[in-house]
Structure formats: structure tokens, C-alpha cells
Design a protein around this motif. Structure first.
Motif, PDB file in Angstrom:
ATOM      1  N   UNK A  72       0.719  -1.155  -0.063  1.00  0.00           N
ATOM      2  CA  UNK A  72      -0.027   0.056   0.081  1.00  0.00           C
ATOM      3  C   UNK A  72       0.874   1.330  -0.025  1.00  0.00           C
ATOM      4  N   UNK A  73       1.823   1.262   0.833  1.00  0.00           N
ATOM      5  CA  UNK A  73       2.872   2.489   0.684  1.00  0.00           C
ATOM      6  C   UNK A  73       3.527   2.530  -0.785  1.00  0.00           C
ATOM      7  N   UNK A  74       3.907   1.418  -1.214  1.00  0.00           N
ATOM      8  CA  UNK A  74       4.265   1.646  -2.765  1.00  0.00           C
ATOM      9  C   UNK A  74       3.305   2.296  -3.532  1.00  0.00           C
ATOM     10  N   UNK A  75       2.206   1.824  -3.510  1.00  0.00           N
ATOM     11  CA  UNK A  75       1.152   2.363  -4.328  1.00  0.00           C
ATOM     12  C   UNK A  75       0.779   3.954  -4.078  1.00  0.00           C
ATOM     13  N   UNK A  76       0.908   4.314  -2.904  1.00  0.00           N
ATOM     14  CA  UNK A  76       0.886   5.475  -2.504  1.00  0.00           C
ATOM     15  C   UNK A  76       1.781   6.430  -2.930  1.00  0.00           C
ATOM     16  N   UNK A  77       3.177   5.945  -3.071  1.00  0.00           N
ATOM     17  CA  UNK A  77       4.139   6.493  -3.691  1.00  0.00           C
ATOM     18  C   UNK A  77       4.097   6.863  -5.125  1.00  0.00           C
ATOM     19  N   UNK A  78       3.553   5.718  -5.792  1.00  0.00           N
ATOM     20  CA  UNK A  78       3.551   5.793  -7.265  1.00  0.00           C
ATOM     21  C   UNK A  78       2.234   6.730  -7.601  1.00  0.00           C
ATOM     22  N   UNK A  79       1.261   6.721  -6.806  1.00  0.00           N
ATOM     23  CA  UNK A  79       0.432   7.868  -7.038  1.00  0.00           C
ATOM     24  C   UNK A  79       0.743   9.261  -6.862  1.00  0.00           C
ATOM     25  N   UNK A  80       1.645   9.414  -5.716  1.00  0.00           N
ATOM     26  CA  UNK A  80       2.302  10.786  -5.504  1.00  0.00           C
ATOM     27  C   UNK A  80       3.167  10.927  -6.921  1.00  0.00           C
ATOM     28  N   UNK A  81       3.962  10.168  -7.324  1.00  0.00           N
ATOM     29  CA  UNK A  81       4.648  10.302  -8.684  1.00  0.00           C
ATOM     30  C   UNK A  81       3.968  10.813  -9.718  1.00  0.00           C
ATOM     31  N   UNK A  82       2.825   9.943 -10.053  1.00  0.00           N
ATOM     32  CA  UNK A  82       2.093  10.227 -11.088  1.00  0.00           C
ATOM     33  C   UNK A  82       1.174  11.524 -11.108  1.00  0.00           C
ATOM     34  N   UNK A  83       0.492  11.638 -10.012  1.00  0.00           N
ATOM     35  CA  UNK A  83      -0.212  12.887  -9.801  1.00  0.00           C
ATOM     36  C   UNK A  83       0.506  14.212  -9.629  1.00  0.00           C
ATOM     37  N   UNK A  84       1.874  14.223  -9.401  1.00  0.00           N
ATOM     38  CA  UNK A  84       2.822  15.473  -9.551  1.00  0.00           C
ATOM     39  C   UNK A  84       3.389  15.362 -10.860  1.00  0.00           C
ATOM     40  N   UNK A  85       3.268  14.504 -11.558  1.00  0.00           N
ATOM     41  CA  UNK A  85       4.132  14.424 -12.814  1.00  0.00           C
ATOM     42  C   UNK A  85       5.803  14.489 -12.799  1.00  0.00           C
ATOM     43  N   UNK A  86       6.144  13.787 -11.581  1.00  0.00           N
ATOM     44  CA  UNK A  86       7.724  13.658 -11.336  1.00  0.00           C
ATOM     45  C   UNK A  86       8.328  13.065 -12.444  1.00  0.00           C
ATOM     46  N   UNK A  87       9.472  13.667 -12.822  1.00  0.00           N
ATOM     47  CA  UNK A  87       9.933  13.032 -13.877  1.00  0.00           C
ATOM     48  C   UNK A  87      11.487  12.564 -13.178  1.00  0.00           C
ATOM     49  N   UNK A  88      12.368  12.012 -14.042  1.00  0.00           N
ATOM     50  CA  UNK A  88      13.763  11.279 -13.577  1.00  0.00           C
ATOM     51  C   UNK A  88      14.489  12.337 -12.999  1.00  0.00           C
ATOM     52  N   UNK A  89      14.919  12.135 -11.909  1.00  0.00           N
ATOM     53  CA  UNK A  89      16.107  12.917 -11.020  1.00  0.00           C
ATOM     54  C   UNK A  89      15.305  13.869 -10.114  1.00  0.00           C
ATOM     55  N   UNK A  90      13.667  14.082 -10.164  1.00  0.00           N
ATOM     56  CA  UNK A  90      13.062  14.537  -9.087  1.00  0.00           C
ATOM     57  C   UNK A  90      13.051  14.000  -7.779  1.00  0.00           C
ATOM     58  N   UNK A  91      13.192  14.636  -6.594  1.00  0.00           N
ATOM     59  CA  UNK A  91      13.177  13.970  -5.299  1.00  0.00           C
ATOM     60  C   UNK A  91      11.882  13.759  -4.693  1.00  0.00           C
ATOM     61  N   UNK A  92      11.951  12.832  -3.941  1.00  0.00           N
ATOM     62  CA  UNK A  92      10.865  12.225  -3.047  1.00  0.00           C
ATOM     63  C   UNK A  92      10.889  13.018  -1.977  1.00  0.00           C
ATOM     64  N   UNK A  93       9.926  13.231  -0.936  1.00  0.00           N
ATOM     65  CA  UNK A  93      10.192  13.868   0.279  1.00  0.00           C
ATOM     66  C   UNK A  93      10.742  12.842   1.303  1.00  0.00           C
ATOM     67  N   UNK A  94      11.427  13.551   2.436  1.00  0.00           N
ATOM     68  CA  UNK A  94      12.157  12.371   3.199  1.00  0.00           C
ATOM     69  C   UNK A  94      11.494  11.255   3.880  1.00  0.00           C
ATOM     70  N   UNK A  95      12.222  10.380   3.878  1.00  0.00           N
ATOM     71  CA  UNK A  95      11.677   9.140   4.614  1.00  0.00           C
ATOM     72  C   UNK A  95      10.752   9.518   5.702  1.00  0.00           C
ATOM     73  N   UNK A  96      11.220  10.098   6.634  1.00  0.00           N
ATOM     74  CA  UNK A  96      10.376  10.440   8.006  1.00  0.00           C
ATOM     75  C   UNK A  96       9.082  11.299   7.661  1.00  0.00           C
ATOM     76  N   UNK A  97       9.362  12.194   6.592  1.00  0.00           N
ATOM     77  CA  UNK A  97       8.205  12.913   6.204  1.00  0.00           C
ATOM     78  C   UNK A  97       6.933  11.795   5.694  1.00  0.00           C
ATOM     79  N   UNK A  98       7.487  10.829   4.840  1.00  0.00           N
ATOM     80  CA  UNK A  98       6.628  10.145   4.038  1.00  0.00           C
ATOM     81  C   UNK A  98       5.892   9.079   5.166  1.00  0.00           C
ATOM     82  N   UNK A  99       6.698   8.867   6.028  1.00  0.00           N
ATOM     83  CA  UNK A  99       6.072   7.822   7.149  1.00  0.00           C
ATOM     84  C   UNK A  99       5.102   8.528   7.844  1.00  0.00           C
ATOM     85  N   UNK A 100       5.384   9.758   8.423  1.00  0.00           N
ATOM     86  CA  UNK A 100       4.273  10.808   9.116  1.00  0.00           C
ATOM     87  C   UNK A 100       3.183  10.977   8.275  1.00  0.00           C
ATOM     88  N   UNK A 101       3.373  11.242   7.009  1.00  0.00           N
ATOM     89  CA  UNK A 101       2.172  11.645   6.102  1.00  0.00           C
ATOM     90  C   UNK A 101       1.305  10.366   5.875  1.00  0.00           C
TER      91      UNK A 101
END
Length: 237
Positions: A19-48
Motif C-alpha cells: 500500500x505504501x508503494x501504491x501511495x508513492x506511485x500515485x504521488x509520482x503520477x499525480x505530481x508528474x515527477x520525472x527522472x531526477x526529481x526527489x521524493x520527500x524525506x523518509x521520515x516525512x513520508x512515514x508521518x504523512x
């Protein structure tokens, strides 16, 4: 940050990291992130997401194995440039296990190669034709001694489509070849007529050299009939 609103808490199924993977995938797709774009920090993701950092870490490792993310030590997690390589690398290990699986792999190879041989005829040059002929000549020497020529056979199919300069096709042929040989143990199967197998390959080259796509397709398709007959002999000894 508005773009982080797409990261929503997840439910807690037995495989939470999925489920965490699916949430991260959705975040990448919805924000149209491309190669080289950063994800939020691990701790932030866990909290969110409302999960532990271990669940986030496990999910990230899974997405890394699929070639979606990459971790840069001491820097962070980034979207990776898309590549089929991680999937293809695992495909050979995932395919096969029964003779039916082997036959299905063979069918895929057959359709793929027969469909593309016309493109080879349009593009192949004298150097590749010479390399194919040299490989088939080596097959003949081994066939006359009733020796296996699996290595030459693999090289033949690689050379046949090298002129297309299609890396994805090259990898697919390689993967299907590895899966087929692994699951069928084809290299150790008894070929009742190795000279006929050599002739199949020679006739394919002759049709290509003559720039005859219909004949090339027919000869290549007939070649796969021969492979199927060897498998059938294993199925019904």
C-alpha cells in the motif's frame, strides 16, 4: 506544500509496504515527477502515510528493484529514469517451470521473430550476412559430428536482428532464450536430426540474402516447427 497533498494515509493490510508503494506511485503520477526529481524525506513520508519508517524503507526498496526509484546515499530518494532492464532481468527467472510454460515462451519468440524478419531484410548489410553465414557454417561442422550447437544457435538469432539496433528487442530475445533453455534444458535434449536443424538456419539466411520476406517468414516459422517437435519428443518419450 500543495503537491504533497497527494500523499495520503494508507490502510493497514497484511502487506503494508504494498500500500505504501501504491501511495508513492500515485504521488509520482499525480505530481508528474520525472527522472531526477526527489521524493520527500523518509521520515516525512512515514508521518504523512501514517506508517513506520521501516514500512516506507521496505516500500522504497521494492520500487528500487522495479527501477522506479533510486537512493543516493546521503542525499535522498529520487525518481529513476525509466528502463525495462530490471523487469527483463527478472523475467527469465519468473518464466517457466513446466513444459507448458516452455511451449508458451517458444510461441512468443516465434511470433516476435517471424513478425520482425521483414525489417531485417530491409536493413541487413553484408557484414551481418557474413557473420550469420559463418555461424551457420559452424553449426554444420558440429551437426556433422552430432554435437550440440546451442551457443551458435543463440548467436544466430542475435545476429538476425542486430541490424535493427533495437535494444529492447535484443534484450527480449535474450530473456526469452534464457527462459526457454533454462526451463526446457533444451541444450541436453536429443535432436534426432541435427543436420535438418542446420539446414533450417541455412535456408533462413538464403531467403534473407535473396531479399524474399515471404520465404524468410516461412523458413523461420518452419524452423520453430522443428524446435516444437524436439519438445514434443520430451513430452511423449
Amino acid at each position: 506544500m500543495d503537491e504533497l497533498k497527494s500523499i495520503k494515509p494508507v490502510s493497514r493490510p497484511p502487506l503494508l509496504h504494498v500500500s505504501v508503494q501504491e501511495s508513492v506511485r500515485s504521488h509520482i503520477a499525480e505530481n508528474r515527477l520525472k527522472a531526477g526529481d526527489p521524493l520527500p524525506p523518509e521520515g516525512f513520508l512515514a508521518q504523512r502515510l501514517g506508517v513506520s519508517r521501516n514500512s516506507v524503507r521496505e516500500a522504497i526498496k521494492g520500487l528500487e528493484s522495479l527501477g522506479i526509484l533510486e537512493t543516493r546515499r546521503g542525499v535522498g530518494v529520487f525518481v529513476k529514469e525509466f528502463s525495462f532492464e530490471p523487469l527483463l532481468d527478472n523475467l527469465a527467472f519468473g518464466l517457466g517451470g513446466t513444459l507448458r510454460d516452455v511451449e508458451e515462451v517458444l510461441d512468443i519468440r516465434r511470433v516476435l521473430e517471424v513478425a520482425l524478419v521483414e525489417q531485417t531484410i530491409e536493413r541487413i548489410g553484408e557484414a551481418d550476412l557474413a557473420a550469420l553465414q559463418e555461424t551457420v557454417d559452424q553449426m554444420k561442422v558440429k551437426a556433422e559430428s552430432n554435437e550440440s550447437f546451442a551457443e551458435e544457435d543463440q548467436r544466430f538469432h542475435h545476429l538476425l536482428f542486430r541490424c535493427l539496433d533495437n535494444r529492447m528487442l535484443t534484450r527480449l530475445i535474450e530473456v526469452f532464450w534464457l527462459a526457454f533453455y533454462k526451463t526446457s534444458d533444451f541444450v541436453n535434449l536429443n535432436n534426432p536430426n541435427p543436420m535438418a536443424t542446420w539446414r533450417d538456419h541455412q535456408q533462413i539466411i538464403d531467403a534473407i540474402a535473396a531479399r524474399d520476406p515471404a520465404e524468410a517468414r516461412a523458413r523461420l516459422d518452419r524452423h520453430y516447427d522443428g524446435i516444437a517437435s524436439v519438445l514434443a519428443a520430451k513430452k511423449n518419450p
